[in-house]
Design an enzyme around this catalytic site. Structure first.
Site, mmCIF file in Angstrom:
data_model
loop_
_atom_site.group_PDB
_atom_site.id
_atom_site.type_symbol
_atom_site.label_atom_id
_atom_site.label_comp_id
_atom_site.label_asym_id
_atom_site.label_seq_id
_atom_site.Cartn_x
_atom_site.Cartn_y
_atom_site.Cartn_z
ATOM 1 N N GLY A 1 -0.045 -10.969 -4.377
ATOM 2 C CA GLY A 1 0.938 -10.620 -5.410
ATOM 3 C C GLY A 1 2.269 -10.173 -4.815
ATOM 4 O O GLY A 1 3.317 -10.311 -5.457
ATOM 5 N N GLU B 1 4.065 -13.234 -4.183
ATOM 6 C CA GLU B 1 4.364 -13.847 -5.488
ATOM 7 C C GLU B 1 5.518 -13.131 -6.193
ATOM 8 O O GLU B 1 6.375 -13.776 -6.797
ATOM 9 C CB GLU B 1 3.091 -13.828 -6.348
ATOM 10 C CG GLU B 1 2.034 -14.784 -5.784
ATOM 11 C CD GLU B 1 0.651 -14.597 -6.389
ATOM 12 O OE1 GLU B 1 0.182 -13.428 -6.445
ATOM 13 O OE2 GLU B 1 0.032 -15.584 -6.802
ATOM 14 N N GLU C 1 -5.780 -14.540 -1.023
ATOM 15 C CA GLU C 1 -6.745 -14.299 -2.108
ATOM 16 C C GLU C 1 -8.082 -14.979 -1.847
ATOM 17 O O GLU C 1 -9.133 -14.512 -2.285
ATOM 18 C CB GLU C 1 -6.175 -14.786 -3.456
ATOM 19 C CG GLU C 1 -5.025 -13.944 -4.004
ATOM 20 C CD GLU C 1 -3.648 -14.402 -3.540
ATOM 21 O OE1 GLU C 1 -3.546 -15.127 -2.527
ATOM 22 O OE2 GLU C 1 -2.664 -14.014 -4.191
HETATM 23 C C1 LIG Z 1 -1.948 -11.146 -7.598
HETATM 24 C C2 LIG Z 1 -3.060 -12.056 -7.193
HETATM 25 C C3 LIG Z 1 -3.736 -12.571 -8.436
HETATM 26 O O1 LIG Z 1 -2.544 -13.198 -6.575
HETATM 27 C C4 LIG Z 1 -4.129 -11.383 -6.370
HETATM 28 C C5 LIG Z 1 -3.796 -10.557 -5.149
HETATM 29 O O2 LIG Z 1 -2.717 -10.199 -4.803
HETATM 30 S S1 LIG Z 1 -5.199 -10.105 -4.302
HETATM 31 C C6 LIG Z 1 -4.600 -9.147 -2.952
HETATM 32 C C7 LIG Z 1 -4.121 -9.983 -1.836
HETATM 33 N N1 LIG Z 1 -3.835 -9.131 -0.664
HETATM 34 C C8 LIG Z 1 -4.715 -8.933 0.300
HETATM 35 O O3 LIG Z 1 -5.814 -9.433 0.307
HETATM 36 C C9 LIG Z 1 -4.262 -8.034 1.430
HETATM 37 C C10 LIG Z 1 -5.157 -6.810 1.526
HETATM 38 N N2 LIG Z 1 -4.757 -5.931 2.626
HETATM 39 C C11 LIG Z 1 -4.991 -6.217 3.911
HETATM 40 O O4 LIG Z 1 -5.510 -7.247 4.275
HETATM 41 C C12 LIG Z 1 -4.604 -5.173 4.915
HETATM 42 O O5 LIG Z 1 -4.453 -3.952 4.233
HETATM 43 C C13 LIG Z 1 -3.290 -5.505 5.662
HETATM 44 C C14 LIG Z 1 -3.523 -6.705 6.598
HETATM 45 C C15 LIG Z 1 -2.150 -5.799 4.705
HETATM 46 C C16 LIG Z 1 -2.882 -4.272 6.530
HETATM 47 O O6 LIG Z 1 -3.945 -3.856 7.346
HETATM 48 P P1 LIG Z 1 -3.917 -2.417 8.049
HETATM 49 O O7 LIG Z 1 -2.611 -2.233 8.735
HETATM 50 O O8 LIG Z 1 -5.148 -2.344 8.875
HETATM 51 O O9 LIG Z 1 -3.925 -1.367 6.858
HETATM 52 P P2 LIG Z 1 -5.178 -0.949 5.939
HETATM 53 O O10 LIG Z 1 -5.885 0.193 6.541
HETATM 54 O O11 LIG Z 1 -5.984 -2.156 5.604
HETATM 55 O O12 LIG Z 1 -4.413 -0.513 4.585
HETATM 56 C C17 LIG Z 1 -3.886 0.793 4.420
HETATM 57 C C18 LIG Z 1 -4.331 1.293 3.051
HETATM 58 O O13 LIG Z 1 -3.800 0.416 2.047
HETATM 59 C C19 LIG Z 1 -4.847 -0.069 1.238
HETATM 60 N N3 LIG Z 1 -4.536 -1.424 0.764
HETATM 61 C C20 LIG Z 1 -3.971 -2.426 1.460
HETATM 62 N N4 LIG Z 1 -3.849 -3.505 0.716
HETATM 63 C C21 LIG Z 1 -4.351 -3.199 -0.498
HETATM 64 C C22 LIG Z 1 -4.515 -3.913 -1.695
HETATM 65 N N5 LIG Z 1 -4.079 -5.177 -1.856
HETATM 66 N N6 LIG Z 1 -5.095 -3.286 -2.738
HETATM 67 C C23 LIG Z 1 -5.507 -2.000 -2.647
HETATM 68 N N7 LIG Z 1 -5.369 -1.265 -1.514
HETATM 69 C C24 LIG Z 1 -4.804 -1.864 -0.460
HETATM 70 C C25 LIG Z 1 -6.064 -0.049 2.134
HETATM 71 O O14 LIG Z 1 -7.234 -0.053 1.380
HETATM 72 C C26 LIG Z 1 -5.840 1.250 2.897
HETATM 73 O O15 LIG Z 1 -6.173 2.335 2.042
HETATM 74 P P3 LIG Z 1 -7.401 3.329 2.455
HETATM 75 O O16 LIG Z 1 -8.607 2.470 2.554
HETATM 76 O O17 LIG Z 1 -6.988 3.912 3.777
HETATM 77 O O18 LIG Z 1 -7.444 4.325 1.334
#
Ligand SMILES: CC(C)(O)CC(=O)SCCNC(=O)CCNC(=O)[C@H](O)C(C)(C)COP(=O)(O)OP(=O)(O)OC[C@H]1O[C@@H](n2cnc3c(N)ncnc32)[C@H](O)[C@@H]1OP(=O)(O)O
Length: 258
Positions: A109, A112, A132
């Site tokens: 997102g 996007e 995703e």
């Molecule tokens: C809109 C649609 C329909 O198209 C759907 C989407 O957008 S689905 C989401 C797509 N995004 C992802 O899959 C990315 C998810 N995040 C990651 O892969 C990683 O966080 C990273 C590569 C961006 C960064 O990694 P890193 O530096 O190791 O940090 P983290 O420890 O993973 O993140 C810190 C903190 O943020 C939280 N977090 C990160 N991304 C999301 C997210 N998309 N939703 C909710 N929370 C997110 C992550 O959980 C960490 O929080 P804590 O666990 O420490 O509380």
């Protein structure tokens, strides 16, 4: 208006909106998306604002929709709420130019929302992706549609099927971003571009934005007709008289949005 998950700062004629959920890398939850749309609509309606800049933090523009919030939803939940349709429709309806200033992750997102803006200026550190597929879903806010129009089928398939990230350099080469700048200069460069736009007539900025966007919606002959009609209509404005007179008199134009 006071916001919980974004900061809004209007200087001169540019409104800078900063996503501010650092604990979750600006993951787009329903509160943030609601506030973002409201702030954009407020800036769009303001007589003062002539251009908008949307940014995130150094580490993340936005790491996607909030996975925690989505994880418990059922098909009926997302279908009946028409999840993300409102965000797409409200951001797409903003008439004033929006520049996305992207540093760090712009994923799912996040990518996007950046693509819903009118153009993207990226820091060298920016990373774009539609991961995703790793979550067992596909993109739902334009990752299969807008990204394909920006970068073509092959690279869009690559991004959507592998979930890999694209660097800023690759994104610029592919046509997703308009320019790449040093991370430390991102906001300065985006604000400079926004201030340049703010010097123009708002009428003309809106007309140019509407005409370019038609290129994505219409066959060429219809798009050309739309462009010509709008171009002709601009001769009814004071700003056309002022712009052309200023050129001939070798002075800066003073547009009055009339
Ligand atoms: C809109 C649609 C329909 O198209 C759907 C989407 O957008 S689905 C989401 C797509 N995004 C992802 O899959 C990315 C998810 N995040 C990651 O892969 C990683 O966080 C990273 C590569 C961006 C960064 O990694 P890193 O530096 O190791 O940090 P983290 O420890 O993973 O993140 C810190 C903190 O943020 C939280 N977090 C990160 N991304 C999301 C997210 N998309 N939703 C909710 N929370 C997110 C992550 O959980 C960490 O929080 P804590 O666990 O420490 O509380």
């Amino acid at each position: 208006m006071a916001y919980e998950t974004i900061n809004v700062d209007t200087q001169d004629h540019v409104c800078l909106i900063k996503l501010n959920r650092p604990e979750a890398l600006n993951a787009l939850n329903s509160v943030l998306l609601g506030e973002l749309c409201a702030a954009l609509e407020e800036a769009d309606a303001s007589d003062k604002v002539r251009c908008i800049v949307l940014t995130g933090s150094e580490k993340a523009f936005a790491a996607g929709a909030d996975i925690k919030e989505m994880s418990e939803m059922s098909y009926v939940d997302v279908f009946t709420s028409n999840l993300f349709a409102d965000t797409n429709d409200r951001i797409s309806a903003i008439r004033k130019p929006i520049i996305a200033a992207v540093s760090g992750y712009a994923l799912g997102g996040g990518c996007e929302v950046a693509m819903m803006c009118d153009f993207i200026i990226a820091a060298e550190t920016a990373k774009f992706g539609q991961p995703e597929i790793n979550l067992g879903v596909i993109a739902g806010m334009g990752g299969t549609q807008r990204l394909t129009r920006f970068v073509g089928k092959s690279k869009s398939m690559d991004m959507n099927l592998t979930g890999r990230f694209m660097t800023a350099e690759e994104a610029e080469r592919a046509g997703l971003v308009s320019r790449v700048v040093p991370a430390k200069k991102l906001i300065e460069e985006a604000m400079a571009a926004a201030n340049k736009i703010a010097e123009k007539s708002v009428l003309t900025s809106i007309a140019a934005k509407e005409a370019v966007n038609r290129a994505y919606e219409l066959p060429l002959s219809e798009g050309m007709l739309f462009e010509r009609r709008v171009f002709h209509s601009m001769f009814a404005t004071e700003d056309q008289k002022e712009g052309m007179a200023a050129f001939l008199e070798k002075r800066e134009a003073q547009f009055r949005d009339k």
